[in-house]
Design a protein around this motif. Structure first.
Motif, mmCIF file in Angstrom:
data_model
loop_
_atom_site.group_PDB
_atom_site.id
_atom_site.type_symbol
_atom_site.label_atom_id
_atom_site.label_comp_id
_atom_site.label_asym_id
_atom_site.label_seq_id
_atom_site.Cartn_x
_atom_site.Cartn_y
_atom_site.Cartn_z
ATOM 1 N N PRO A 71 0.817 -1.219 0.000
ATOM 2 C CA PRO A 71 0.000 0.000 0.000
ATOM 3 C C PRO A 71 0.852 1.271 0.000
ATOM 4 O O PRO A 71 0.506 2.247 -0.677
ATOM 5 C CB PRO A 71 -0.828 -0.127 1.283
ATOM 6 C CG PRO A 71 -0.991 -1.612 1.447
ATOM 7 C CD PRO A 71 0.356 -2.165 1.025
ATOM 8 N N ARG A 129 2.137 1.851 -3.510
ATOM 9 C CA ARG A 129 1.044 2.325 -4.366
ATOM 10 C C ARG A 129 0.742 3.796 -4.088
ATOM 11 O O ARG A 129 0.514 4.577 -5.002
ATOM 12 C CB ARG A 129 -0.212 1.480 -4.135
ATOM 13 C CG ARG A 129 -0.049 0.053 -4.625
ATOM 14 C CD ARG A 129 -1.306 -0.731 -4.342
ATOM 15 N NE ARG A 129 -0.954 -1.845 -3.465
ATOM 16 C CZ ARG A 129 -1.797 -2.512 -2.718
ATOM 17 N NH1 ARG A 129 -3.077 -2.186 -2.681
ATOM 18 N NH2 ARG A 129 -1.393 -3.510 -1.981
ATOM 19 N N TRP A 133 -8.428 -0.028 -0.815
ATOM 20 C CA TRP A 133 -8.270 -0.824 -2.023
ATOM 21 C C TRP A 133 -9.284 -1.958 -2.022
ATOM 22 O O TRP A 133 -9.472 -2.629 -1.014
ATOM 23 C CB TRP A 133 -6.860 -1.409 -2.098
ATOM 24 C CG TRP A 133 -5.844 -0.382 -2.458
ATOM 25 C CD1 TRP A 133 -5.093 0.360 -1.596
ATOM 26 C CD2 TRP A 133 -5.470 0.029 -3.765
ATOM 27 N NE1 TRP A 133 -4.271 1.209 -2.290
ATOM 28 C CE2 TRP A 133 -4.476 1.035 -3.624
ATOM 29 C CE3 TRP A 133 -5.858 -0.336 -5.047
ATOM 30 C CZ2 TRP A 133 -3.885 1.657 -4.723
ATOM 31 C CZ3 TRP A 133 -5.270 0.282 -6.134
ATOM 32 C CH2 TRP A 133 -4.295 1.266 -5.963
ATOM 33 N N TRP A 152 -10.259 -5.486 -4.158
ATOM 34 C CA TRP A 152 -9.709 -6.450 -5.112
ATOM 35 C C TRP A 152 -10.832 -7.290 -5.687
ATOM 36 O O TRP A 152 -11.747 -7.697 -4.972
ATOM 37 C CB TRP A 152 -8.711 -7.370 -4.408
ATOM 38 C CG TRP A 152 -7.439 -6.693 -4.044
ATOM 39 C CD1 TRP A 152 -7.196 -5.965 -2.907
ATOM 40 C CD2 TRP A 152 -6.245 -6.663 -4.804
ATOM 41 N NE1 TRP A 152 -5.912 -5.485 -2.924
ATOM 42 C CE2 TRP A 152 -5.300 -5.899 -4.072
ATOM 43 C CE3 TRP A 152 -5.867 -7.196 -6.026
ATOM 44 C CZ2 TRP A 152 -4.004 -5.672 -4.527
ATOM 45 C CZ3 TRP A 152 -4.584 -6.972 -6.483
ATOM 46 C CH2 TRP A 152 -3.668 -6.216 -5.736
ATOM 47 N N ALA A 159 -7.207 -4.428 -8.801
ATOM 48 C CA ALA A 159 -7.404 -3.649 -7.578
ATOM 49 C C ALA A 159 -7.861 -2.252 -7.975
ATOM 50 O O ALA A 159 -7.448 -1.724 -9.006
ATOM 51 C CB ALA A 159 -6.099 -3.555 -6.797
ATOM 52 N N SER A 160 -8.720 -1.651 -7.162
ATOM 53 C CA SER A 160 -9.152 -0.293 -7.455
ATOM 54 C C SER A 160 -9.342 0.492 -6.171
ATOM 55 O O SER A 160 -9.583 -0.074 -5.105
ATOM 56 C CB SER A 160 -10.442 -0.291 -8.283
ATOM 57 O OG SER A 160 -11.475 -0.945 -7.580
ATOM 58 N N VAL A 161 -9.209 1.815 -6.302
ATOM 59 C CA VAL A 161 -9.359 2.729 -5.170
ATOM 60 C C VAL A 161 -9.768 4.085 -5.721
ATOM 61 O O VAL A 161 -9.431 4.425 -6.863
ATOM 62 C CB VAL A 161 -8.046 2.827 -4.343
ATOM 63 C CG1 VAL A 161 -6.941 3.522 -5.122
ATOM 64 C CG2 VAL A 161 -8.267 3.466 -2.992
#
Length: 95
Positions: free
Chosen positions: A43, A46, A63, A65, A83-85
């Motif tokens: 993390p 990222r 995040w 998944w 993965a997305s945020v």
């Protein structure tokens, strides 16, 4: 403040983090490529990559998944991870 979706997946054997700028060509989406895909970027890694691209996490962002099949109608198909945020442009405007 406009919210964007940052996503991370494996591309060409490496993790790739990108910010989806809807309405523009994919070739202009900001992206960062990490080392070989054998290790998932932390993390913190990222977060640093997003900051370098000009983005920060939205308040309370986490995040998420999900997995998807390379070939959706084939249950023997290799599984891919995405993965997305949610993020904001660091300066609050358009990137």
């Amino acid at each position: 403040m406009r919210t964007y979706t940052a996503q991370m997946s494996i591309r060409n054997g490496r993790w790739c983090l990108y910010v989806a700028l809807m309405g523009g060509p994919v070739s202009q989406w900001p992206e960062h490529t990490f080392g070989p895909a054998s290790v998932v970027p932390t993390p913190a890694e990222r977060s640093r990559a997003l900051a370098a691209l000009g983005f920060v996490f939205t308040a309370g962002a986490e995040w998420a998944w999900e997995e998807y099949s390379e070939r959706p109608d084939d249950d023997a198909s290799p599984v891919r991870l995405l993965a997305s945020v949610q993020v904001w442009s660091r300066d609050g405007g358009a990137p």
